[in-house]
Scaffold this motif. Structure first.
Motif, short mmCIF file in Angstrom:
data_model
loop_
_atom_site.label_atom_id
_atom_site.label_comp_id
_atom_site.label_asym_id
_atom_site.label_seq_id
_atom_site.Cartn_x
_atom_site.Cartn_y
_atom_site.Cartn_z
N ALA A 1 0.86 -1.18 0.00
CA ALA A 1 0.00 0.00 0.00
C ALA A 1 0.89 1.23 0.00
O ALA A 1 1.95 1.23 0.65
N GLU A 2 0.48 2.26 -0.75
CA GLU A 2 1.27 3.48 -0.84
C GLU A 2 0.38 4.70 -0.58
O GLU A 2 -0.81 4.68 -0.92
N ALA A 3 0.97 5.72 -0.01
CA ALA A 3 0.26 7.00 0.19
C ALA A 3 1.18 8.12 -0.25
O ALA A 3 2.39 8.08 0.00
N VAL A 4 0.62 9.11 -0.92
CA VAL A 4 1.36 10.30 -1.35
C VAL A 4 0.57 11.53 -0.94
O VAL A 4 -0.66 11.58 -1.11
N ILE A 5 1.26 12.51 -0.40
CA ILE A 5 0.64 13.80 -0.06
C ILE A 5 1.32 14.88 -0.89
O ILE A 5 2.55 14.99 -0.89
N LEU A 6 0.51 15.67 -1.60
CA LEU A 6 1.01 16.80 -2.39
C LEU A 6 0.59 18.11 -1.73
O LEU A 6 -0.53 18.26 -1.27
N LYS A 7 1.52 19.04 -1.72
CA LYS A 7 1.21 20.40 -1.26
C LYS A 7 1.65 21.37 -2.34
O LYS A 7 2.84 21.39 -2.70
N ASP A 8 0.71 22.13 -2.86
CA ASP A 8 1.01 23.09 -3.92
C ASP A 8 1.77 22.45 -5.08
O ASP A 8 2.81 22.95 -5.55
N SER A 9 1.27 21.30 -5.51
CA SER A 9 1.79 20.57 -6.68
C SER A 9 3.16 19.92 -6.46
O SER A 9 3.78 19.45 -7.42
N GLN A 10 3.63 19.86 -5.24
CA GLN A 10 4.91 19.22 -4.94
C GLN A 10 4.69 18.06 -3.96
O GLN A 10 3.82 18.13 -3.09
N VAL A 11 5.48 17.00 -4.12
CA VAL A 11 5.37 15.87 -3.20
C VAL A 11 5.88 16.28 -1.82
O VAL A 11 7.05 16.61 -1.65
N LEU A 12 4.97 16.29 -0.88
CA LEU A 12 5.33 16.64 0.50
C LEU A 12 5.90 15.43 1.22
O LEU A 12 6.91 15.51 1.92
N THR A 13 5.25 14.28 1.03
CA THR A 13 5.73 13.03 1.63
C THR A 13 5.10 11.84 0.93
O THR A 13 4.07 11.97 0.26
N SER A 14 5.73 10.68 1.09
CA SER A 14 5.17 9.44 0.56
C SER A 14 5.57 8.28 1.46
O SER A 14 6.61 8.33 2.12
N LYS A 15 4.75 7.23 1.48
CA LYS A 15 5.02 6.06 2.30
C LYS A 15 4.63 4.79 1.55
O LYS A 15 3.66 4.78 0.78
N ILE A 16 5.38 3.72 1.79
CA ILE A 16 5.11 2.40 1.22
C ILE A 16 5.17 1.39 2.35
O ILE A 16 6.07 1.45 3.20
N MET A 17 4.22 0.46 2.38
CA MET A 17 4.25 -0.59 3.40
C MET A 17 3.56 -1.84 2.86
O MET A 17 2.80 -1.77 1.89
N GLY A 18 3.83 -2.98 3.48
CA GLY A 18 3.14 -4.20 3.12
C GLY A 18 1.69 -4.13 3.55
O GLY A 18 1.36 -3.46 4.54
#
Length: 261
Positions: A13-30
């Motif tokens: 599973a993956e999560a991505v957070i964008l702030k003002d069109s830029q990647v703020l953070t991302s995470k990957i986990m089983g």
């Protein structure tokens, strides 16, 4: 504007957070026991890293096999569209994406706006997927992440003749029993998966530039073999290729909720 994308697949599973069109953070986990739990866990990690709460997110879209079970998502979008848009956002010269996930592989052709034109998908057989590599790595008694580097040391790669992952596993076990070098078996495994995906790829018009996404994109053995089989070079992306689906979902959330950058 802060938006998020969440991709729940069969293995990760993956999560991505964008702030003002830029990647703020991302995470990957089983993945966890359910898609809902997987989504909550990975998004909790991403929010914590960014110092945000759920209420700070203006919009969140979901994708992947578990996309309809994600409670905090306002909309779900197919992983094919999300991988197309995510790869395009990472590099707008990309026109063909090969996505090798845990449960299927897809070849996607996109236009100059990142929208899908054509695609083909193999979801009927495990051969040519991350799950296949996981099973075969276990049969070889090596960690999944070791398959790529190990295969690069091969001198006499073995040939796996079967196209079914179950029979491929039996073949690997036979080679192990015969004491063939682990590096040569690893190369045979990666070559077999690459051959299967390359064959699928030829069903879609292959237009440069090319990108490879999904967890298997991190297996250097599969990637290098596919480049040789298809006569192409995969463009290195500016973000982790495993988060491309979640990134695409976040981009759609951004585009449909007031920010069209």
């Amino acid at each position: 504007m802060i938006v998020a994308g969440c991709d729940v697949g069969s293995l990760t599973a993956e999560a991505v957070i964008l702030k003002d069109s830029q990647v703020l953070t991302s995470k990957i986990m089983g993945v966890r026991a359910t898609a809902e739990k997987s989504a909550m866990c990975v998004m909790d990690l991403a929010l914590a890293q960014a110092g945000l709460k759920y209420s700070d997110i203006d919009a969140c879209y979901s994708t992947g096999y578990g996309r309809q079970a994600i409670p905090f998502s306002q909309k779900n979008i197919s992983e094919i569209s999300c991988h197309g848009m995510g790869a395009y956002w990472a590099d707008n010269s990309i026109r063909t994406i090969v996505d090798i996930g845990g449960q299927d592989c897809k070849v996607i052709s996109i236009d100059e706006n990142g929208l899908v034109q054509e695609f083909i998908m193999n979801d009927k057989c495990a051969a040519g997927t991350g799950r296949c590599l996981e099973v075969l790595a276990k049969a070889l008694d090596v960690e999944l992440h070791e398959l790529g580097p190990l295969s690069q040391k091969a001198r006499k790669p073995i040939s796996l003749t079967n196209k079914c992952s179950i029979f491929m596993e039996l073949e690997v076990m036979q080679h192990v029993y015969k004491k063939r070098k682990a590096r040569d078996i690893a190369a045979g495994i990666n070559n077999a998966v690459a051959k299967r995906v390359a064959s699928l790829s030829r069903s879609v018009p292959l237009k440069p530039n090319f990108a490879i996404t999904g967890g298997v994109s991190k297996n250097v053995g599969v990637v290098s073999r596919m480049e040789k089989l298809l006569g192409v070079n995969f463009t290195p992306l500016t973000v982790d290729p495993q988060i491309i689906g979640a990134l695409g979902a976040a981009i759609f959330a951004q585009k449909e909720n007031g920010n069209h950058d």
